[in-house]
Design a protein around this motif. Structure first.
Motif, PDB file in Angstrom:
ATOM      1  N   ARG A   1      -5.003  -5.288  -8.143  1.00  0.00           N
ATOM      2  CA  ARG A   1      -6.023  -4.238  -8.051  1.00  0.00           C
ATOM      3  C   ARG A   1      -6.461  -3.708  -9.411  1.00  0.00           C
TER       4      ARG A   1
ATOM      5  N   PHE B   1      -4.651  -6.683  -3.528  1.00  0.00           N
ATOM      6  CA  PHE B   1      -3.946  -5.427  -3.819  1.00  0.00           C
ATOM      7  C   PHE B   1      -2.990  -5.604  -4.995  1.00  0.00           C
TER       8      PHE B   1
ATOM      9  N   ILE C   1       0.841  -1.209   0.000  1.00  0.00           N
ATOM     10  CA  ILE C   1       0.000   0.000   0.000  1.00  0.00           C
ATOM     11  C   ILE C   1       0.872   1.253   0.000  1.00  0.00           C
TER      12      ILE C   1
END
Ligand code: PMP
Length: 364
Positions: A260, A257, A69
């Motif tokens: 994504r 993620f 992230i």
């Protein structure tokens, strides 16, 4: 002892959060993504989970996911904190910045969890209500923080349940006007395509909340995160539950993620469908639809409670806010698949036609 003494006084009269989930064909009540993760991502998740040691505690801070992230946001690990859904992080913010003798500035109508957390933590909740069109009364907010007694503010962008995002210029002004922690709740920012993340570089009092529950179809896995400068993250680490993000959720979050980009077409479809549903609502007499930058539309009408029931009887579950403060007569419909949206629009059109016919008969 066959009795128990009273719980903490702030719990008196408090009603537990109720998502008002009922069995339905079209779930348009909780702002979830109508599409589950696709088969390939699901298979990758299964492979990753198979490697998770279940006898060991998870990494308390979910550092692998934190790094993913951080990198995607041009930040460092120290600027990211994962939580058991955004909900847990909202509670952590109230624990860390609220408490007895401290004050939280709320901009209702908004997500009800904020005020509930303030109450649970014995934090004073100061309201600056939104205007009739649900826009933020920016001057009133700036004036209120100017008194200097506010410890934290939450600005929801886009705002749930009303739908519109806050202006970046206003958030910057707010950050400059106070040293209170300003939490910008961007749970739905993927649908507004707008973030205040660049302001982190210049404002230590900014924190941003995000979630995997909406755009990334993971409401079932419970993953949310805060982006903030390191001193803010350090304070949140003091109050958090050490193992709140379990190893399975961490594994799921990592795979999702990494993949994504695969969610982008689904996000685009929701944004397009939002436009189509909005146009349809605007043709319905007696329905006022509020502009939305998110994955739902709030609308108001006469007999909203009866309309809710009519839709529900036809398998379409929307959220009834018709008796909530400042939201009288309002319903909120999440944008679903095109078929679900058609069922919703058809149901509402039929309800209005039947109500008109009934009124005409009553006049005869
Ligand atoms: N913020 C807002 C504005 C929300 O609507 C929600 C979900 N209802 C959340 C935060 C928390 O979402 P989650 O706990 O699923 O991450």
């Amino acid at each position: 002892m066959n009795k128990v003494r009273a719980s903490a006084p702030q719990l008196e009269g408090l009603v537990p959060y109720d998502p008002k989930y009922l069995p339905a064909e079209a779930y348009l009540s909780a702002n979830e993504n109508p599409r589950d993760v696709d088969a390939e991502v699901r298979a990758a998740i299964a492979r990753r989970i198979a490697q998770v040691p279940l006898n060991r505690y998870p990494d308390p801070l979910a550092n692998r996911l934190r790094d993913l992230i951080a990198e995607a946001n041009g930040l460092d690990r120290a600027n990211v904190l994962l939580g058991n859904g955004g909900d847990e992080l909202l509670f952590d913010v109230a624990l860390a910045w609220g408490g007895p003798g401290r004050s939280f500035l709320n901009l209702p109508p908004t997500f009800s969890v904020y005020a509930a957390n303030a109450r649970l933590t014995n934090t004073r909740c100061v309201d600056v209500p939104r205007r009739a069109d649900f826009s933020i009364d920016e001057a009133a907010v700036l004036e209120r923080v100017g008194k200097g007694d506010i410890d934290f503010v939450i600005v929801t962008s886009p705002n749930n349940p009303t739908g519109q995002r806050a202006s970046t210029a206003f958030i910057e002004e707010l950050l400059d006007a106070t040293d209170a922690l300003v939490l910008v709740d961007e749970a739905y920012f993927e649908f507004s395509r707008a973030t205040v993340r660049p302001l982190l570089a210049t404002h230590e009092n900014l924190a941003i909340l995000r979630t995997f529950s909406k755009a990334f179809s993971l409401a079932g896995a419970r993953l949310g995160y805060v982006l903030a400068n390191a001193p803010v993250i350090e304070e949140l680490c003091k109050v958090r539950q050490p193992y709140s993000v379990d190893a399975i959720s961490q594994a799921i979050g990592e795979v999702v993620f990494e993949n994504r980009a695969r969610f982008e077409p689904g996000i685009r479809e929701i944004i397009e469908e939002r436009g189509r549903v909005m146009e349809a609502l605007r043709t319905l007499p007696g329905v006022t639809a509020y502009p939305s930058d998110s994955n739902w539309i709030l609308f108001s009408m006469e007999d909203a409670g009866a309309a809710w029931q009519y839709l529900y009887d036809r398998g379409v579950l929307v959220r009834d806010f018709s008796s909530a403060p400042m939201l009288e007569g309002c319903l909120r419909a999440t944008i679903g698949t095109p078929e679900q949206n058609d069922a919703f629009i058809r149901g509402l059109r039929d309800f209005l036609a039947e109500s008109r016919a009934q009124r005409a008969r009553a006049m005869q």
